[in-house]
Design an enzyme around this catalytic site. Structure first.
Site, PDB file in Angstrom:
ATOM      1  N   CYS A 100     -23.071  -7.050 -19.070  1.00  0.00           N
ATOM      2  CA  CYS A 100     -21.813  -7.359 -18.240  1.00  0.00           C
ATOM      3  C   CYS A 100     -20.778  -6.344 -18.890  1.00  0.00           C
ATOM      4  CB  CYS A 100     -21.191  -8.729 -18.540  1.00  0.00           C
ATOM      5  SG  CYS A 100     -22.294  -9.839 -17.591  1.00  0.00           S
ATOM      6  N   CYS A 103     -26.180 -12.475 -21.090  1.00  0.00           N
ATOM      7  CA  CYS A 103     -25.706 -13.805 -20.563  1.00  0.00           C
ATOM      8  C   CYS A 103     -26.477 -14.065 -19.370  1.00  0.00           C
ATOM      9  CB  CYS A 103     -24.193 -13.887 -20.250  1.00  0.00           C
ATOM     10  SG  CYS A 103     -23.693 -12.870 -18.716  1.00  0.00           S
ATOM     11  N   CYS A 139     -27.812  -9.190 -16.624  1.00  0.00           N
ATOM     12  CA  CYS A 139     -27.248  -9.051 -18.047  1.00  0.00           C
ATOM     13  C   CYS A 139     -28.206  -9.649 -19.106  1.00  0.00           C
ATOM     14  CB  CYS A 139     -25.753  -9.714 -18.028  1.00  0.00           C
ATOM     15  SG  CYS A 139     -25.155  -9.610 -19.639  1.00  0.00           S
ATOM     16  N   CYS A 151     -18.687 -12.665 -19.701  1.00  0.00           N
ATOM     17  CA  CYS A 151     -20.231 -12.464 -20.753  1.00  0.00           C
ATOM     18  C   CYS A 151     -19.932 -13.423 -21.624  1.00  0.00           C
ATOM     19  CB  CYS A 151     -20.363 -11.061 -21.105  1.00  0.00           C
ATOM     20  SG  CYS A 151     -22.210 -10.968 -21.578  1.00  0.00           S
ATOM     21  N   GLY A 183       0.797  -1.249   0.079  1.00  0.00           N
ATOM     22  CA  GLY A 183      -0.030   0.043  -0.014  1.00  0.00           C
ATOM     23  C   GLY A 183       0.814   1.331   0.083  1.00  0.00           C
TER      24      GLY A 183
END
Lengths: 277, 233, 256
Positions: A262, A240, A237, A268, A28
């Site tokens: 998606c 899909c 979606c 997808c 970080g």
């Protein structure tokens, strides 16, 4: 005309790798590095490209996505660039890639220990909008003095009734450094936590690198009575039928007809192929 | 049986040096000795300009003595206020030495009841009890109840003076300094003040005061302490 | 009673120029000390040096922490200095714009120090912010307004709320009423007086205004040319000033 393998010269790659090692050692923490001029402008992923260039080996398989999609300009350009200057294999399938460079998304498909995710980062400093002085933000990081970040979340709730920050949602890495996850939607934040894959972040213009090593605890900031929540949709979606992926709202004609699909094109597409089979 | 000595002034002098008046020097008190015992009320007498108010202010450490000592019995030991630190002086004022002047120093926006109760609150008394005591005292001094919740800034001179007396007497202090606290009071209220002082003395307080009014002086004084103006030196 | 702050021989030099010179004093818990003097007398320099915002050229400042242990401020790390400033001290600046975060709401300004101390409950933060706004006589309905829309007096009261919300033990104030109208000043002084009493705060306040010292401070220090020329009980200094400069200062006041 021939380039050195993966465009950058070996000394620059060594410098980048040393900085990346430091970044991995201090999860970080933003490590300064000597960002080079790249053959595309700042803001187009120069940080991510330099990290990718430093990591690529001849056997790597590279995937590049932009907002989850493999077929957008930025993704196509960067993928072609490395195919040309490093001759590496490329793919659009998350599971096949060893190295994935991304702008603003984490793939829906779970990542593995043998994969590396490289993020393009415009502004590595999560405190910047509240504290413009670099010397001061560095001191705040050094002292882990992060009350300021909650001021922003407080303002969100006061103004909108909930934490309205929906992307680039600040996280605390390994309980120590406040970190920007890059402008990924907060939907992807849980994927950062204890990820098996190494995650590296490159900010070319700001000349900073940082890392979230595998299996590192990543906590999204919140209030006790306003816990962290990810986006959810009333829709599935329309291509899909997925109900658990991040959806983009797309306008499809001049009458303003919308559809939800998606954002991750590989995810997808794979689901649709499976459904047909 | 002799009463306890509470306050002793020794060889006390006070002069003012005015740096911006060509270094002029005003001698107000010189070589003054005074002993004050528990239970007595000594009244300073003498013409204006004799330094009566100045003496009270020197004892209260509002003025710094130029020479000499102001010994006060504080918390069972003797302390010379001429040499005491500010923190010691503040503690003496809080617990031992009370001072009531002619004028109420008005604190903006604070209600009368709270102004009177404040010295008790500073001693750590429970706020409810402190306000109760303040109310009792204001009632005895005939300050109308409708005024208690108002700041005293706009009160008449007599009302302000009674608020000031209530504030000065609410904490039973062993030594009381009074600088004409009854100047603007009517006869009835003077009687009340005299009673309050008599009660304080009976409870063991020593009082040192200035009262111009003959009648009041006779009512309260156990002894007079005459003072003379010094010629300019 | 043991002191909270001990300042000994404190000097601050800017090259050849003297900011303050050889200043010593003690501050006790619950006590408000005023530092008076005209512009350029070194008051603010002294305040900033005592508050460890400037490193002294000479001398020492010792502070007794909540846990009773003495801290030598000169040897303090930046981390410890900030912890102290966050957890035990407060600083009120003359211009509220320097002490406030102007781009966030009044509520966030008040809550920031609490969040810095780790408070993570939004409704609790809101509740405390609201009660503090009321305490400093700002309508709690304005909790979500930005302080840029507040009057100078309101901004200063907001800064006071923001500083005192964590109940500091020691507060430094640099001319908190100097930039305000007289009527607004009186209100803020009264507010400070009440809060100082209620919270048992110790405070060092810099002011050029003797009336402020009279109203708020039991003790006062008079500064001239970077040095303390007179120090003692406030009423003693105002009613029986000894030093020529103090006499000049007192005689220049219209009414006190």
């Amino acid at each position: 005309m021939t380039y050195n393998f993966a465009f950058l010269d070996e000394d620059t790659k060594r410098m980048l790798r040393r900085s990346l090692l430091k970044a991995v050692a201090i999860p970080g923490y933003q490590v300064p590095f000597g960002s080079r001029e790249m053959p595309l402008p700042y803001g187009w992923g120069t940080g991510g490209i330099q990290v990718t260039a430093a990591l690529l080996g001849p056997d790597d398989v590279l995937k590049v996505i932009d907002q989850g999609a493999d077929d957008t300009t930025n993704a196509v350009n960067i993928r072609r660039f490395f195919a040309r200057v490093a001759g590496v294999a490329t793919t659009e399938h998350t599971a096949e890639a060893t190295l994935i460079q991304t702008r603003h998304r984490i793939p829906e498909t779970s990542l593995r220990e043998d994969q590396i995710l490289v993020f393009q980062v415009p502004e590595p400093e999560p405190l910047r909008t509240l504290e413009p002085r670099e010397a001061e933000t560095r001191t705040l990081h050094a002292l882990a003095d992060y009350g300021l970040m909650h001021v922003k979340l407080y303002e969100d709730i006061a103004q909108y009734g909930h934490i309205a920050t929906s992307y680039d949602y600040p996280v605390l890495v390994d309980g120590r450094f406040l970190t920007s996850p890059s402008p990924i939607p907060k939907f992807d934040n849980p994927k950062l936590d204890r990820s098996p894959a190494l995650m590296l972040f490159g900010a070319g213009r700001e000349k900073r690198l940082y890392a979230i090593p595998p299996y590192t605890h990543v906590e999204s900031l919140a209030f006790d009575d306003h816990p962290f929540e990810i986006q959810c949709w009333e829709h599935r979606c329309e291509l899909c039928g997925s109900g658990e992926s991040y959806l983009d709202e797309v306008v499809v004609d001049d009458q303003g007809t919308r559809m939800f699909v998606c954002s991750d094109t590989d995810f997808c597409g794979s689901r649709r192929t499976e459904a047909q089979a | 049986m002799t009463a306890t000595l509470m306050l002793e002034l020794r060889d006390l002098s006070k002069s003012f040096e005015l740096h911006h008046q060509h270094g002029a020097r005003l001698n107000v008190l010189r070589g003054l000795d005074l002993r004050l015992h528990a239970g007595e009320c000594v009244v300073l007498s003498g013409p204006s300009g004799a330094g009566k108010s100045t003496l009270l202010r020197v004892i209260y450490a509002n003025y710094r003595p130029s020479f000499g000592a102001v010994h006060v019995r504080h918390a069972e030991r003797w302390l010379d206020l001429a040499k005491a630190t500010p923190h010691e002086v503040l503690d003496v004022r809080r617990r031992t030495l009370g001072y009531v002047s002619q004028f109420l120093r008005v604190i903006p926006r604070v209600p009368t009841l709270d102004i009177v109760a404040e010295p008790l609150l500073q001693m750590g008394t429970d706020p409810h009890e402190a306000r109760q005591r303040a109310a009792d005292l204001l009632r005895r001094l005939n300050v109308p109840e409708r005024l208690w919740q108002l700041p005293p800034g706009t009160f008449s001179g007599g009302e302000q003076q009674r608020v000031n007396i209530a504030r000065g007497l609410i904490v039973p202090r062993p030594v009381l300094l009074l600088d004409e606290p009854t100047a603007s009071l009517d006869a009835d209220n003077r009687v009340v003040v005299a009673e309050l002082l008599a009660e304080a003395r009976a409870a063991g307080s020593a009082v040192l005061g200035i009262f111009h009014d003959e009648d009041m002086r006779e009512r309260v004084a156990t002894r007079l302490f005459p003072m003379q103006a010094l010629e300019a030196a | 009673m043991s002191a909270l702050l001990q300042v000994r021989g404190l000097s601050q030099h800017y090259g050849q120029r003297v900011g303050c010179e050889d200043v010593s004093f003690d501050l006790h818990p619950g006590e408000l000390l005023c530092v008076v003097g005209e512009s350029g007398s070194g008051k603010s320099t002294l305040l900033n040096t005592v508050a460890a915002q400037l490193a002294p050229s000479a001398g020492s400042v010792r502070y007794r922490q909540r846990n009773g242990a003495w801290l030598e401020l000169g040897t303090l790390s930046e981390a410890d200095r900030r912890r102290l400033a966050r957890e035990e001290w407060g600083f009120v600046t003359q211009n509220p714009r320097d002490g406030l975060r102007l781009n966030v709401s009044a509520g966030a300004n008040v809550a920031e120090r609490l969040m810095a101390l780790g408070m993570r409950n939004y409704s609790q933060l809101r509740g405390i912010a609201r009660s503090w706004l009321e305490r400093v006589e700002i309508d709690a309905a304005r909790i979500d307004d930005a302080p840029t829309g507040f009057s100078g007096g309101m901004q200063q009261r907001l800064q006071i709320a923001r500083t005192l919300v964590t109940q500091p033990r020691l507060v430094f104030m640099d001319e908190p009423t100097a930039g305000l109208d007289v009527s607004v000043q009186a209100r803020i002084l009264d507010l400070l007086r009440r809060l100082v009493n209620e919270l048992g705060l110790a405070a060092v306040m810099v002011t050029h205004d003797l009336a402020v010292a009279r109203l708020l401070a039991a003790r006062t220090m008079v500064m001239q040319g970077g040095r303390v020329v007179e120090t003692g009980l406030t009423d003693q200094i105002l009613d029986d000033p000894q030093h020529p400069y103090t006499q000049l200062l007192v005689s220049s006041v219209l009414t006190t």
